[in-house]
Design an enzyme around this catalytic site. Structure first.
Site, PDB file in Angstrom:
ATOM      1  N   GLU A 178     -27.530   1.956  41.068  1.00 59.31           N
ATOM      2  CA  GLU A 178     -28.860   2.143  41.671  1.00 59.31           C
ATOM      3  C   GLU A 178     -28.736   2.563  43.129  1.00 59.31           C
ATOM      4  OE1 GLU A 178     -31.827   2.663  41.646  1.00 59.31           O
ATOM      5  OE2 GLU A 178     -33.033   1.368  40.380  1.00 59.31           O
ATOM      6  N   ASP A 179     -29.784   3.192  43.630  1.00 69.88           N
ATOM      7  CA  ASP A 179     -29.811   3.525  45.056  1.00 69.88           C
ATOM      8  C   ASP A 179     -30.169   2.299  45.888  1.00 69.88           C
ATOM      9  OD1 ASP A 179     -32.399   3.445  44.021  1.00 69.88           O
ATOM     10  OD2 ASP A 179     -33.063   5.297  44.973  1.00 69.88           O
ATOM     11  N   ARG A 211     -34.826  13.632  49.442  1.00 70.83           N
ATOM     12  CA  ARG A 211     -33.700  13.119  48.647  1.00 70.83           C
ATOM     13  C   ARG A 211     -32.394  13.835  48.974  1.00 70.83           C
ATOM     14  NH1 ARG A 211     -35.730   9.855  44.547  1.00 70.83           N
ATOM     15  NH2 ARG A 211     -37.673  10.497  43.563  1.00 70.83           N
ATOM     16  N   ASP A 255     -35.042  -3.353  45.865  1.00 69.10           N
ATOM     17  CA  ASP A 255     -36.081  -3.724  46.829  1.00 69.10           C
ATOM     18  C   ASP A 255     -36.713  -5.037  46.348  1.00 69.10           C
ATOM     19  OD1 ASP A 255     -38.944  -3.681  47.794  1.00 69.10           O
ATOM     20  OD2 ASP A 255     -38.291  -1.891  48.824  1.00 69.10           O
ATOM     21  N   PHE A 286     -38.834   1.202  55.403  1.00 68.80           N
ATOM     22  CA  PHE A 286     -38.805   2.289  54.431  1.00 68.80           C
ATOM     23  C   PHE A 286     -37.712   3.296  54.796  1.00 68.80           C
ATOM     24  CE2 PHE A 286     -39.996   6.214  52.405  1.00 68.80           C
ATOM     25  CZ  PHE A 286     -40.246   5.766  51.121  1.00 68.80           C
TER      26      PHE A 286
END
Ligand code: IMP
Ligand code: MG
Length: 193
Positions: free
Chosen positions: A104-105, A170, A108, A157
């Site tokens: 996963e990136d 991205r 959160d 963010f």
């Protein structure tokens, strides 16, 4: 605007994690995976869209036999009051008895990862571990432990290296944070141990 600032939609971003720092950390994670999964022929499931860049860099460091596949987690509003239901798309491989590593990136709230883990465990894999470039510990609502973690980051963010802001950004090679009112109050990313 200073030249290292990037405007995306209505927000201005500044550098947060440099390409070089990311590369060094990803290399280390790859080495750990090589050591832990030697002879186990793991199957990596990289979560689209966000993890594509981390996954591509991580997999270049993986030198053991392995399989690589990509999945997507789609959110849609369920009919019940429980809110968003998450569906796993694109998983064609049988996982029975396999060693799975989810890539996963960012974790959160952890809700996406929880949904993914629940769906994966129903397929009876031998083991499931998580590799995530980023984790926001302050935001976690689920008990998720990331086995191969790049950086713990504060609740802000982030953009770039796969992470988007409404579809943009991205493709950035490093990671950016929004420029706030108080430029001085920036906290640094912490390399996970
Ligand atoms: P979750 O809250 O852990 O379910 O995270 C779900 C998804 O939100 C992640 O996979 C990312 O795609 C996205 N996300 C979370 N934090 C950020 C961020 O700081 N920048 C961009 N996308 C994010
Ligand atoms: Mg993601």
């Amino acid at each position: 605007m200073p030249e290292d600032r990037i405007q995306v939609h209505d927000l201005v971003f500044k550098p947060y994690l440099a390409e070089r720092e990311i590369r060094d950390r990803v290399r280390l994670l790859g080495m750990r995976i090589n050591r832990d999964y030697e002879g186990k022929n793991p199957i990596f499931l990289a979560v689209l869209n966000g993890a594509f860049m981390f996954a591509a860099d991580l997999f270049r460091e993986v030198v053991i036999s392995c399989e690589i596949s990509f999945v997507k987690v789609a959110s849609y509003k369920g009919t019940e009051s429980s809110g968003a239901v998450k569906e796993l798309l694109g998983l064609n491989e049988a996982l029975q008895g396999r060693h799975v590593v989810v890539v996963e990136d960012i974790v959160d709230s952890g809700l996406t990862m929880r949904a993914l883990l629940d769906r994966l465990s129903a397929k009876n894999p031998a083991s499931v571990r998580i590799a995530s470039l980023l984790l926001k510990p302050e935001r976690l609502q689920e008990s998720i432990s990331v086995d191969y973690l790049g950086f713990k980051v504060p609740d802000k963010f982030l953009l770039g290296y796969g992470l988007d802001y409404n579809g943009q950004g991205r493709n950035l090679c490093s990671i950016y944070e929004p420029v706030g009112g108080d430029e001085a109050s920036s906290s640094a990313p912490a390399e996970a141990s």
